[in-house]
Design a protein around this motif. Structure first.
Motif, mmCIF file in Angstrom:
data_model
loop_
_atom_site.group_PDB
_atom_site.id
_atom_site.type_symbol
_atom_site.label_atom_id
_atom_site.label_comp_id
_atom_site.label_asym_id
_atom_site.label_seq_id
_atom_site.Cartn_x
_atom_site.Cartn_y
_atom_site.Cartn_z
ATOM 1 N N LEU A 175 0.826 -1.200 0.000
ATOM 2 C CA LEU A 175 0.000 0.000 0.000
ATOM 3 C C LEU A 175 0.869 1.262 0.000
ATOM 4 N N LEU A 176 1.951 1.260 0.788
ATOM 5 C CA LEU A 176 2.876 2.396 0.790
ATOM 6 C C LEU A 176 3.542 2.556 -0.579
ATOM 7 N N ARG A 177 3.814 1.437 -1.245
ATOM 8 C CA ARG A 177 4.399 1.501 -2.587
ATOM 9 C C ARG A 177 3.463 2.205 -3.573
ATOM 10 N N ALA A 178 2.165 2.094 -3.367
ATOM 11 C CA ALA A 178 1.209 2.763 -4.250
ATOM 12 C C ALA A 178 1.437 4.274 -4.258
ATOM 13 N N PHE A 179 1.929 4.808 -3.149
ATOM 14 C CA PHE A 179 2.175 6.246 -3.051
ATOM 15 C C PHE A 179 3.601 6.637 -3.433
ATOM 16 N N HIS A 180 4.551 5.705 -3.295
ATOM 17 C CA HIS A 180 5.964 6.070 -3.438
ATOM 18 C C HIS A 180 6.681 5.406 -4.609
ATOM 19 N N GLU A 181 6.176 4.303 -5.124
ATOM 20 C CA GLU A 181 6.924 3.556 -6.136
ATOM 21 C C GLU A 181 6.540 4.007 -7.543
ATOM 22 N N LYS A 182 7.495 4.627 -8.232
ATOM 23 C CA LYS A 182 7.293 4.960 -9.638
ATOM 24 C C LYS A 182 8.649 5.062 -10.319
ATOM 25 N N VAL A 183 8.599 4.993 -11.628
ATOM 26 C CA VAL A 183 9.799 5.085 -12.452
ATOM 27 C C VAL A 183 9.805 6.459 -13.119
ATOM 28 N N LEU A 184 10.960 7.118 -13.080
ATOM 29 C CA LEU A 184 11.167 8.385 -13.761
ATOM 30 C C LEU A 184 11.864 8.083 -15.084
ATOM 31 N N ILE A 185 11.400 8.662 -16.181
ATOM 32 C CA ILE A 185 11.979 8.373 -17.486
ATOM 33 C C ILE A 185 12.193 9.674 -18.259
ATOM 34 N N HIS A 186 13.324 9.753 -18.976
ATOM 35 C CA HIS A 186 13.702 10.955 -19.724
ATOM 36 C C HIS A 186 14.230 10.597 -21.101
ATOM 37 N N GLU A 187 13.962 11.455 -22.063
ATOM 38 C CA GLU A 187 14.663 11.452 -23.350
ATOM 39 C C GLU A 187 15.599 12.653 -23.308
ATOM 40 N N LEU A 188 16.897 12.395 -23.516
ATOM 41 C CA LEU A 188 17.916 13.430 -23.347
ATOM 42 C C LEU A 188 18.708 13.660 -24.622
ATOM 43 N N ARG A 189 19.247 14.863 -24.732
ATOM 44 C CA ARG A 189 20.217 15.178 -25.785
ATOM 45 C C ARG A 189 21.372 15.900 -25.128
ATOM 46 N N GLN A 190 22.482 15.978 -25.847
ATOM 47 C CA GLN A 190 23.611 16.711 -25.316
ATOM 48 C C GLN A 190 23.261 18.194 -25.243
ATOM 49 N N ALA A 191 23.601 18.817 -24.127
ATOM 50 C CA ALA A 191 23.286 20.242 -23.936
ATOM 51 C C ALA A 191 24.208 21.108 -24.780
#
Length: 191
Positions: A175-191
């Motif tokens: 139940l605590l994971r429902a509030f805290h567990e997620k994956v962050l995902i990014h598409e990146l390029r060189q700055a």
């Protein structure tokens, strides 16, 4: 001997429901990239996936229309070589002692301004929910800071959960994971 903080990519890992959901949602995110747009044809000639090869690599090859190599080196210490239009680091950085080194090495192998890096990491969770296989779990702002420090800029980002809702109703920790567990995902390029 299993290296500390490293997952073993075996049949059990590859058939784990949470990993399969994560790979499906990762592909949905990646499909939104112009680099993977099948209407204009893939502009990727080669790809590199950081870490051991998983079934996700086969899907990435189909999506981008190019072969994907996997790294066979110690990403905390060793240099990367080659030139790639797309590099992926899905659920890798949290297992490294030095994720900045790995990202700086990726910058060296990206093939020009149209090349992309896709990164996903689990978001930071309270200590009682943290995975024993993760050396780093980062908040969104910590991940953004690491990305900028490595010389990348985010084109787009998202987040998602990796479990079906009934799982979260099986006890207090789920139940605590429902509030805290997620994956962050990014598409990146060189700055």
């Amino acid at each position: 001997m299993k290296a500390e903080y490293r997952n073993i990519i075996d049949r059990r890992y590859c058939t784990d429901e949470a990993n399969m959901i994560r790979w499906q949602k990762t592909l949905c995110f990646v499909e939104g990239s112009p680099l993977a747009d099948t209407k204009v044809g893939s502009r990727a000639a080669s790809g590199l996936d950081l870490g051991d090869r998983t079934p996700l690599c086969d899907d990435l090859e189909r999506l981008f229309g190019c072969p994907f190599a996997s790294t066979g080196c110690d990403l905390d210490l060793d240099p990367l070589s080659g030139s790639y239009d797309v590099v992926t680091a899905f659920e890798v950085l949290e297992h490294l002692f030095n994720p900045l080194h790995a990202l700086l090495e990726v910058r060296k192998v990206l093939a020009g301004p149209h090349a992309r890096l896709f990164v996903s990491v689990p978001a930071a969770k309270p200590a009682m929910l943290k995975s024993p296989d993760h050396f780093h779990e980062m908040s969104p702002s910590e991940l953004d800071s690491l990305i900028r420090r490595a010389g990348f800029s985010s084109i787009r980002s998202g987040s998602f959960r990796i479990r079906r809702w009934p799982f979260y109703l099986t006890g207090l920790k789920p139940l605590l994971r429902a509030f805290h567990e997620k994956v962050l995902i990014h598409e990146l390029r060189q700055a």
